[in-house]
Each structure stands twice: as C-alpha cells, then as structure tokens.
Design a protein around this motif. Structure first.
Motif, short mmCIF file in Angstrom:
data_model
loop_
_atom_site.label_atom_id
_atom_site.label_comp_id
_atom_site.label_asym_id
_atom_site.label_seq_id
_atom_site.Cartn_x
_atom_site.Cartn_y
_atom_site.Cartn_z
N VAL A 162 63.29 22.37 55.50
CA VAL A 162 62.63 23.10 56.37
C VAL A 162 63.18 24.52 56.71
CG1 VAL A 162 61.73 23.18 58.88
CG2 VAL A 162 61.62 21.11 57.38
N GLU A 163 64.80 24.43 56.95
CA GLU A 163 65.40 25.82 57.13
C GLU A 163 65.12 26.86 56.08
OE1 GLU A 163 69.14 24.87 58.13
OE2 GLU A 163 68.70 23.84 59.84
N GLU A 164 65.45 26.21 54.70
CA GLU A 164 65.24 26.85 53.39
C GLU A 164 63.76 27.55 53.24
OE1 GLU A 164 66.35 24.76 50.01
OE2 GLU A 164 68.54 24.43 50.99
N VAL A 165 62.73 26.63 53.54
CA VAL A 165 61.56 27.32 53.37
C VAL A 165 60.97 27.97 54.38
CG1 VAL A 165 58.87 26.41 53.65
CG2 VAL A 165 60.62 24.85 52.43
N ASN A 166 61.43 28.07 55.65
CA ASN A 166 61.22 29.07 56.54
C ASN A 166 61.95 30.37 56.22
OD1 ASN A 166 60.09 29.65 59.11
ND2 ASN A 166 62.06 29.68 60.11
N ALA A 167 63.19 30.38 55.82
CA ALA A 167 63.99 31.59 55.42
C ALA A 167 63.22 32.29 54.27
CB ALA A 167 65.35 31.23 55.07
N ASN A 168 62.49 31.47 53.48
CA ASN A 168 61.83 31.97 52.11
C ASN A 168 60.51 32.58 52.50
OD1 ASN A 168 63.81 31.48 50.47
ND2 ASN A 168 62.79 29.28 49.93
N LEU A 169 59.94 32.08 53.55
CA LEU A 169 58.76 32.49 54.12
C LEU A 169 58.92 33.84 54.77
CD1 LEU A 169 56.82 29.50 55.60
CD2 LEU A 169 56.11 30.69 53.70
N LYS A 170 59.87 33.99 55.59
CA LYS A 170 60.57 35.23 56.12
C LYS A 170 60.65 36.33 55.14
CE LYS A 170 62.24 33.62 60.66
NZ LYS A 170 63.23 33.20 61.38
N LEU A 171 61.32 35.83 54.10
CA LEU A 171 61.63 36.83 52.98
C LEU A 171 60.46 37.34 52.34
CD1 LEU A 171 63.68 38.40 51.37
CD2 LEU A 171 64.04 36.37 49.84
N LEU A 172 59.58 36.39 52.14
CA LEU A 172 58.18 36.76 51.56
C LEU A 172 57.66 37.80 52.35
CD1 LEU A 172 56.15 36.52 49.11
CD2 LEU A 172 55.29 34.55 50.51
N LYS A 173 57.43 37.47 53.70
CA LYS A 173 56.62 38.44 54.76
C LYS A 173 57.46 39.81 54.45
CE LYS A 173 55.25 39.03 59.53
NZ LYS A 173 55.54 38.32 60.84
N ILE A 179 56.37 30.08 63.35
CA ILE A 179 56.00 28.54 63.43
C ILE A 179 57.38 27.73 63.05
CG2 ILE A 179 54.67 26.53 62.90
CD1 ILE A 179 52.20 28.28 62.98
N GLY A 180 57.85 28.03 61.96
CA GLY A 180 59.05 27.38 61.21
C GLY A 180 60.03 27.58 62.15
N ASP A 181 60.22 28.76 62.81
CA ASP A 181 61.31 28.87 63.85
C ASP A 181 61.06 27.92 64.86
OD1 ASP A 181 62.86 30.87 62.27
OD2 ASP A 181 61.75 32.53 63.42
N TRP A 182 60.06 27.82 65.59
CA TRP A 182 59.52 27.01 66.71
C TRP A 182 60.03 25.48 66.33
CZ3 TRP A 182 54.10 29.20 67.95
CH2 TRP A 182 54.38 30.44 68.80
N THR A 183 59.76 25.21 65.15
CA THR A 183 60.00 23.76 64.70
C THR A 183 61.43 23.53 64.62
OG1 THR A 183 58.05 23.82 63.50
CG2 THR A 183 59.68 22.09 62.75
N LEU A 184 62.05 24.28 64.05
CA LEU A 184 63.61 24.21 64.25
C LEU A 184 64.24 23.99 65.59
CD1 LEU A 184 64.70 26.67 61.18
CD2 LEU A 184 64.53 24.22 60.98
N GLU A 185 63.69 24.75 66.38
CA GLU A 185 64.03 24.76 67.87
C GLU A 185 63.49 23.60 68.67
OE1 GLU A 185 63.79 29.68 68.06
OE2 GLU A 185 62.36 28.46 69.14
N GLY A 186 62.62 22.79 68.10
CA GLY A 186 62.31 21.76 68.64
C GLY A 186 60.87 21.49 68.92
N LEU A 187 60.14 22.62 68.86
CA LEU A 187 58.72 22.26 69.23
C LEU A 187 58.01 21.61 68.03
CD1 LEU A 187 56.55 23.16 71.23
CD2 LEU A 187 56.00 25.25 69.44
#
Length: 219
Positions: free
Chosen positions: A199-210, A25-33
């Motif tokens: 937003v980019e940092e949070v999304n990167a951290n979420l991916k790292l956590l996963k 969802i974070g990736d989609w947000t960065l892409e403009g969704l």
C-alpha cells in the motif's frame, strides 16, 4: 431527472474523485482511515470544510485517524472536563498547533463560541481572539477537532450552525474490511505486513506519477 430532460451527464459519476486524488486517499488509509466511500467523504469534509469538524464517532475511527494524521504537527489532546483545557486551548492557538477535544457531549463550554465562530481579529502584525474577556494570541495554522462518542447525539441548532457535524459511525463495508484486516494480522501477520508495504509503495508511485504529469503539463 437529467436523463428524462435530455441533459448530458457522465455515467458512473463519483463526486469524490473531483475533490480528492488517489494519492491523498492513500495517505489517509495509511493514517488509519477506512477506505469505504463514506469514510472518504468524511475525510474530505474534515480537511476541506470552512468550519471546525465535530465528529460523531462511537467506534473511535475518526479519533484514531486524527491522532495519526496530526501527530507530526504536535497534536494536543484534551477534553472539556480537563482542568487544563483552557490552557491547552490558549497554547494551541498561540503556537498554531492542532487541538483535539475528546468525549464531547451534546453541549459545549460557552468559552469555545468565539473559536467556533472564528471571531479572529487583526492585532498589529498578528491576530487575536477574545475568550471570556481575555485577549489570546491566535496563529492561522491552528486547527480544532471535536470528537463525540455518542451514537445518536442531539446537538442544538446553534451548535450545528457553528461546526460541521460528520458521522464517522462504521459502515458494514468498512467493518468487513477492518475485521478482515484484524483476522489476517492475527493469523498471518507477515501477510498483513507485506500488504502494508505494498500500500505504501503504490501510494508513493501514485504521487510520483501525479508529480510527473504536472511537470509535463507545465512545459
């Protein structure tokens, strides 16, 4: 009703959380969704459906998202009135590239029927698809996106069976978020830039956590 029949259910169930993770969802947000619930559901249908998506998109929200999302995959953009439409379609299928058809009306060119039906045939080591008696190469990485700016189109039952119709019309919640973002960007551009970085940092951290959780579970 599950509760009246004493069937155990989870409270506050959100079906989208079963189908997509926060990193995606974070990736989609960065892409403009937009981040409202309907937009997330639309994103799931576009990316998970077995049929090609036909987006009802009068405000061009889905159009912008697809352009940003598929830009790195050498997205081809065309329309049914484009003189090179047929060539664009054949090249996209041959090279396995995404193709976006803009400004779709209520009826489509019949030449698209084999593509919409995914009438792909095995041919030697590869695949082919027949367009109006012409055999065309087909690569499995090919993807097709159809976008209509009509606010209330009346598609035929046959077309509705061939594609998955997705309503990208802006919701009140999504409109509020976008208007707020535009105001902040105009009045305090530095704050909007900081928000984007966060937003980019949070999304990167979420991916790292996963990824770390998956590594621990596999041990």
């Amino acid at each position: 009703n599950c509760l009246t029949n004493a069937v155990p259910v989870s409270e506050g169930l959100v079906i989208t959380k079963f189908l997509v993770d926060e990193g995606t969802i974070g990736d989609w947000t960065l892409e403009g969704l937009p981040t409202d619930e309907l937009s997330v559901q639309n994103g799931i249908m576009v990316t998970r459906s077995q049929k090609w998506p036909l987006m009802i998109d009068p405000q061009s929200q889905g159009l912008g998202w697809i352009k940003n999302r598929e830009a790195q995959n050498q997205l081809r953009i065309s329309s049914l009135i484009d003189k090179r439409f047929r060539n664009q379609l054949e090249d996209a299928m041959a090279f396995g590239q995404p193709l976006l058809l803009e400004n779709v009306e209520e009826e489509l060119d019949p030449v698209l029927d084999p593509v919409l039906d995914k009438a792909v045939q095995k041919s030697g080591r590869g695949f082919k698809i027949v367009l109006a008696d012409k055999e065309c190469e087909y690569t499995e990485s090919f993807s097709l996106f159809l976008c209509s700016k009509l606010a209330n189109p009346h598609f035929s039952p046959e077309l509705s069976a061939q594609v998955v119709c997705i309503n990208f019309t802006v919701t009140m919640q999504g409109l509020e978020q976008q208007l707020l973002g535009r105001v902040v960007q105009r009045e305090r551009a530095e704050l909007e830039e900081q928000r984007q970085k966060l937003v980019e940092e949070v999304n990167a951290n979420l991916k790292l956590l996963k990824g770390l959780k998956a590594t621990l579970q596999n041990r």
